[in-house]
Design an enzyme around this catalytic site. Structure first.
Site, short mmCIF file in Angstrom:
data_model
loop_
_atom_site.label_atom_id
_atom_site.label_comp_id
_atom_site.label_asym_id
_atom_site.label_seq_id
_atom_site.Cartn_x
_atom_site.Cartn_y
_atom_site.Cartn_z
N LYS A 1 30.32 -14.12 -0.09
CA LYS A 1 31.54 -14.54 -1.06
C LYS A 1 31.24 -14.24 -2.06
CE LYS A 1 31.90 -18.27 2.25
NZ LYS A 1 30.86 -19.23 3.61
N ASP B 1 22.83 -25.10 -1.83
CA ASP B 1 23.34 -24.51 -1.01
C ASP B 1 25.19 -23.84 -2.06
OD1 ASP B 1 25.48 -23.08 0.55
OD2 ASP B 1 25.86 -23.82 2.06
N TRP C 1 30.85 -28.28 4.79
CA TRP C 1 29.39 -27.49 5.15
C TRP C 1 28.31 -28.31 4.17
CZ3 TRP C 1 29.32 -23.18 7.19
CH2 TRP C 1 30.26 -22.35 6.93
C1 LIG Z 1 30.61 -19.71 4.15
C2 LIG Z 1 29.57 -20.74 4.04
C3 LIG Z 1 28.55 -21.59 4.45
C4 LIG Z 1 28.03 -20.46 6.00
O1 LIG Z 1 27.90 -19.48 6.03
P1 LIG Z 1 26.86 -18.28 7.58
O2 LIG Z 1 26.57 -17.21 6.43
O3 LIG Z 1 28.37 -18.46 7.61
O4 LIG Z 1 25.78 -19.24 7.88
C5 LIG Z 1 27.60 -22.11 4.28
N1 LIG Z 1 27.92 -23.40 3.22
C6 LIG Z 1 28.97 -22.55 2.51
C7 LIG Z 1 29.40 -23.12 1.05
C8 LIG Z 1 29.52 -21.13 2.56
O5 LIG Z 1 30.71 -21.47 2.00
#
Ligand SMILES: *Cc1c(COP(=O)(O)O)cnc(C)c1O
Length: 360
Positions: A196, A172, A102
């Site tokens: 999540k 993030d 990511w």
């Molecule tokens: C799932 C995830 C993303 C992507 O998220 P989207 O909503 O599909 O853009 C980005 N960063 C992390 C750490 C993730 O777990």
């Protein structure tokens, strides 16, 4: 059929109490005599929900004054691109700490907008660790430092917030937000896709310090501007009202569980149970350095790849869902977010024990 224990990395399990409540009030929400999906986002009922949800997340994360909370769309991925548009000036560079897939993607999406410096990466060891802080090549003039506190795919998590001096820290937190208390004052910007640990897909929560909001260029498209969204309480256009509503239920649920200190205890216990079993099994293996093992995503391999298919088929039949690892890694991955009870992890460990006995 009945609900199983869902170990999916994302989209992920929601607390059953939250789903029950959403079902109970789907047709008529809170006196509105209509579904929460059918009412104006500018009406007093929804505006009250939005305000309460902000108060709740502020309380849960103990967000200090001087930060705005935004409820936007586009997934975390869109914000990989939008963050440099808002908080980097033309010609500036930004530092990226890459500890997994990511972080890699975040750096790539930022590139068209900002000079990306990879200040540290653990790619050489297959993202199995966090590069030692002394080795980071940080630029004191960077617009910001970006990192991924929990890498969802490899299961690598920072246990403490890195010190990056005076440069704003951008995180993030898609797969770790609300899993434990954090010191928000150490961050310039925190963002997280909802699917999540917050609720349903299609909503992104951002916590942005006021001085960074002030950086949004006046001449950028309004719809992409964090400053404009903040000025309009995240309602520059129609927000994802149902996603916002689900998030508000999850925040209430978290408060009822005792807040983030209680969640941290529970998450630590879940992760410890699973890692201790894996390490002692002599059968399963987790490749991540012990000090960086994620509380949320636990990848593991079996001794022979030929066992993967039967493991998946039998676990699914036993009501343990979505254990297949990410295609980049192979093997298995158990995601044990806030909504996964300890009993679910215990059921997984019991199944793993039995499977190992029969296939060892
Ligand atoms: C799932 C995830 C993303 C992507 O998220 P989207 O909503 O599909 O853009 C980005 N960063 C992390 C750490 C993730 O777990």
């Amino acid at each position: 059929m009945s609900r199983g224990y869902n170990f999916c990395a994302g989209l992920a399990a929601l607390p059953e109490d939250v789903l029950d409540q959403a079902r109970a009030e789907l047709l008529e929400w809170d006196g509105a005599r209509a579904s929460v999906m059918e009412i104006s986002h500018r009406g007093k009922d929804f505006v009250a929900l939005a305000a309460q949800s902000e108060r709740d997340i502020r309380e849960l994360l103990a967000i200090p004054p001087g930060y705005k909370v935004l409820f936007l769309q586009g997934g975390a991925t869109q914000h990989f691109a939008q963050i440099p548009m808002n908080i980097a000036r033309r010609g500036q560079s930004a530092d990226y700490i890459v500890t997994g897939d990511w972080g890699e993607k975040a750096a790539k999406e930022a590139k068209p907008t900002v000079g990306v410096r990879i200040a540290a990466t653990s790619e050489a060891t297959n993202y199995d660790r966090i590069p030692a802080r002394e080795t980071w090549d940080l630029d004191p003039n960077a617009a910001y430092v970006h990192y991924t506190p929990n890498e969802t795919i490899r299961g690598v998590e920072f246990m403490t917030v890195p010190d990056v001096g005076g440069v704003p820290l951008v995180a993030d937190m898609s797969s770790t937000i609300l899993s434990r208390p954090i010191d928000v004052s150490k961050f310039g910007l925190i963002y997280a896709g909802a699917q999540k640990n917050i609720g349903a897909a299609g909503l992104v929560v951002l916590i942005v310090r006021d001085d960074l909001l002030a950086r949004s260029p006046k001449d950028m498209p309004k719809i992409l501007s964090y400053a404009e969204q903040a000025a309009q309480d995240s309602m520059l256009n129609t927000p994802n009202t149902f996603g916002w509503y689900l998030a508000s239920l999850v925040f209430k649920w978290l408060k009822k569980q005792g807040g983030l200190a209680a969640m941290a205890e529970r998450n630590r216990a879940k992760a410890t149970l699973l890692y201790d079993y894996i390490d002692g099994s002599g059968f399963y293996r987790n490749p991540v350095e012990v000090s960086a093992r994620s509380w949320m995503n636990v990848p593991f391999t079996l001794p022979r790849e030929a066992l993967d298919a039967p493991f998946l088929a039998e676990s699914e039949a036993a009501g343990l869902l979505a254990l297949k690892g990410h295609r980049a890694v192979g093997g298995m991955r158990a995601s044990i977010y806030n909504a996964m009870p300890l009993a679910g992890v215990q059921a997984l460990v019991d199944f793993m024990k039995d499977f190992a006995k029969r296939n060892g």
